[in-house]
Design a protein around this motif. Sequence first.
Motif, short mmCIF file in Angstrom:
data_model
loop_
_atom_site.label_atom_id
_atom_site.label_comp_id
_atom_site.label_asym_id
_atom_site.label_seq_id
_atom_site.Cartn_x
_atom_site.Cartn_y
_atom_site.Cartn_z
N PHE A 40 0.82 -1.21 0.00
CA PHE A 40 0.00 0.00 0.00
C PHE A 40 0.86 1.27 0.00
O PHE A 40 0.34 2.38 0.06
CB PHE A 40 -0.94 -0.01 1.21
N HIS A 41 2.17 1.10 -0.04
CA HIS A 41 3.14 2.19 -0.21
C HIS A 41 2.92 3.34 0.78
O HIS A 41 2.68 4.48 0.38
CB HIS A 41 3.07 2.74 -1.64
N PRO A 42 3.01 3.08 2.09
CA PRO A 42 2.88 4.16 3.07
C PRO A 42 3.92 5.25 2.83
O PRO A 42 5.08 4.96 2.54
CB PRO A 42 3.14 3.46 4.41
N GLN A 43 3.49 6.49 2.98
CA GLN A 43 4.40 7.61 2.75
C GLN A 43 5.37 7.80 3.91
O GLN A 43 6.46 8.33 3.72
CB GLN A 43 3.58 8.88 2.52
N GLY A 309 -11.59 -7.24 12.02
CA GLY A 309 -11.51 -6.11 11.11
C GLY A 309 -12.88 -5.55 10.77
O GLY A 309 -13.89 -5.90 11.37
N LEU A 310 -12.92 -4.68 9.77
CA LEU A 310 -14.16 -4.02 9.36
C LEU A 310 -15.04 -4.93 8.51
O LEU A 310 -16.26 -4.93 8.65
CB LEU A 310 -13.85 -2.74 8.57
N ALA A 333 -3.05 -6.73 12.27
CA ALA A 333 -2.59 -6.14 11.01
C ALA A 333 -2.96 -6.99 9.79
O ALA A 333 -3.03 -6.47 8.68
CB ALA A 333 -1.07 -5.94 11.04
N VAL A 334 -3.22 -8.27 9.99
CA VAL A 334 -3.63 -9.13 8.88
C VAL A 334 -5.01 -8.71 8.37
O VAL A 334 -5.23 -8.53 7.17
CB VAL A 334 -3.63 -10.61 9.30
N SER A 335 -5.98 -8.55 9.29
CA SER A 335 -7.31 -8.10 8.87
C SER A 335 -7.28 -6.65 8.39
O SER A 335 -8.04 -6.26 7.50
CB SER A 335 -8.32 -8.27 10.01
N LYS A 338 -6.31 -6.72 4.76
CA LYS A 338 -7.45 -7.15 3.94
C LYS A 338 -8.43 -6.00 3.72
O LYS A 338 -8.98 -5.82 2.63
CB LYS A 338 -8.14 -8.34 4.60
N ASP A 339 -8.67 -5.23 4.79
CA ASP A 339 -9.59 -4.10 4.68
C ASP A 339 -9.03 -3.02 3.76
O ASP A 339 -9.77 -2.39 3.00
CB ASP A 339 -9.88 -3.51 6.06
#
Length: 372
Positions: A40-43, A309-310, A333-335, A338-339
Amino acid sequence: MSFCSYFDTHLCRSCSWIDYHYAEQLKLKNDHLHALLKPFHPQEWLKPATSVLKGFRNKAKMVATPTFEGVVLGLSEEVSLIECPLYDASMQKVLHTVEQWLRELGVKAYDVKKKKGELKYVLLSRSKSNGTMMLRFVLRSHGLIGRLEKGLESLVQRAPELKVITANIQSVHMAILEGEEEIFFTEQRRLEERLNGIPLYIRPKSFFQTNPEVAEKLYRTAAEWAGESKPKRLWDLFCGVGGFALHCAAPDRTIVGIEIEPEAIQCARDSAAQLEMNTIRFESLDAASFGANSGEKPDVIIVNPPRRGLGEQLCKWLSRVDAERILYSSCNAVSLAKDLEILGGYTVRRVQLFDMFPHTAHYEVLVELVRG
C-alpha cells in the motif's frame, strides 16, 4: 532465561517471546507490519511506541481450578499464575488474598470434566491512575451468591483496593468467559481511569485497553493526527468507552461515537458529562446500522474494530462516505491489510506500531488514510 519463572519452568508459555531481547521483539513485529502494508506504499513509517516490560497489564483473567488444597487461580492445568510478572505487585497481592479467602470459604471451583462446582473464573481489573480495583467472580449458578456476600466484609478489610465486586452468571458448559447477568455486591459500579488527564470509566462488560501506558500514547497520537486538518465533524466507530472521541474533542468540533455495548456507551457519556463536552454524542448502535442510516458526511472517521476487522460491507460503505481522512486503529494487522485492499480511493500516509502486548507476536497499529 527470562524474568518469568512460569515460562522458564514450562508452566506457562503464553508470552512466547519473553526470552527474546526487547529490541528483537520490536524488529520482528515491525518486519511483520512492513511486509503486510508494503503493497500500500505508506508515505511515512514512524518509530514504534514502546512499552515497559513488567507490570503493564491492568487486567488479570484467572481460571479457577479445583485441587485438594482448594481453589487455584491461574491455568486450567492446576498452575497458579498469581505471581505473573505482567501484573504489578498490588494486583499479585490482591490475587493472593482472594485465593486464600475463597479457600477459607470452602468455595468449589468448577470441574470441567465432571461438570461440578461453581466458580469458573476470577477477573481482576486495576486503575493505573488511582490503584483501585474491580473483582468479578464468574459462576455456574446463583448457588454461591449468599456465601460470597456473607464473607465480603472480610475480603474488603484485607484488600481495601477492591471498590467494585460482582458475580457474573455463566451457566453454559462451554469456554465462554461471561454470561449476561451481572450481580453487584458493592454500591460502586465502575472504576475511574485517567489517560492523558481524561477520565475514562471501566465497567464489568466494557472493553478497555489492557496496557494503559501504551493506550495513552495511542490516544494522544490519534488526537494529534486527527486535529491537524482542524476537522469540524468526526466519527468514532467501535468507540468503546470513548477513548479516541474524548481525546479528539474540541469546542468547534462535532463528534459522534458509536459502540454496540451499552455499558461502554454509558461510560463514554459519563466521561463527556464530567468534562462538560456538549459537542460529543455517544450512541449504542452497531457500526453497520449507523453507517446505513446516517446522512451526514464527516471530515475524519476513526475506526477501531475487533480482531476480525471491518469487513467488506463496512469498507465499501466507508468508501462511499468519502471522508477526507480515516484513522484506522487495529489490533490485527492481517485483517487491516485485507480491509485496505477493499477501501477504495484512499492512500496510506502514516503508519505507527504501538506495542500494546510485549513478549507476544501481537501489537496495535495506527494508520492514517487520506482520500485521493
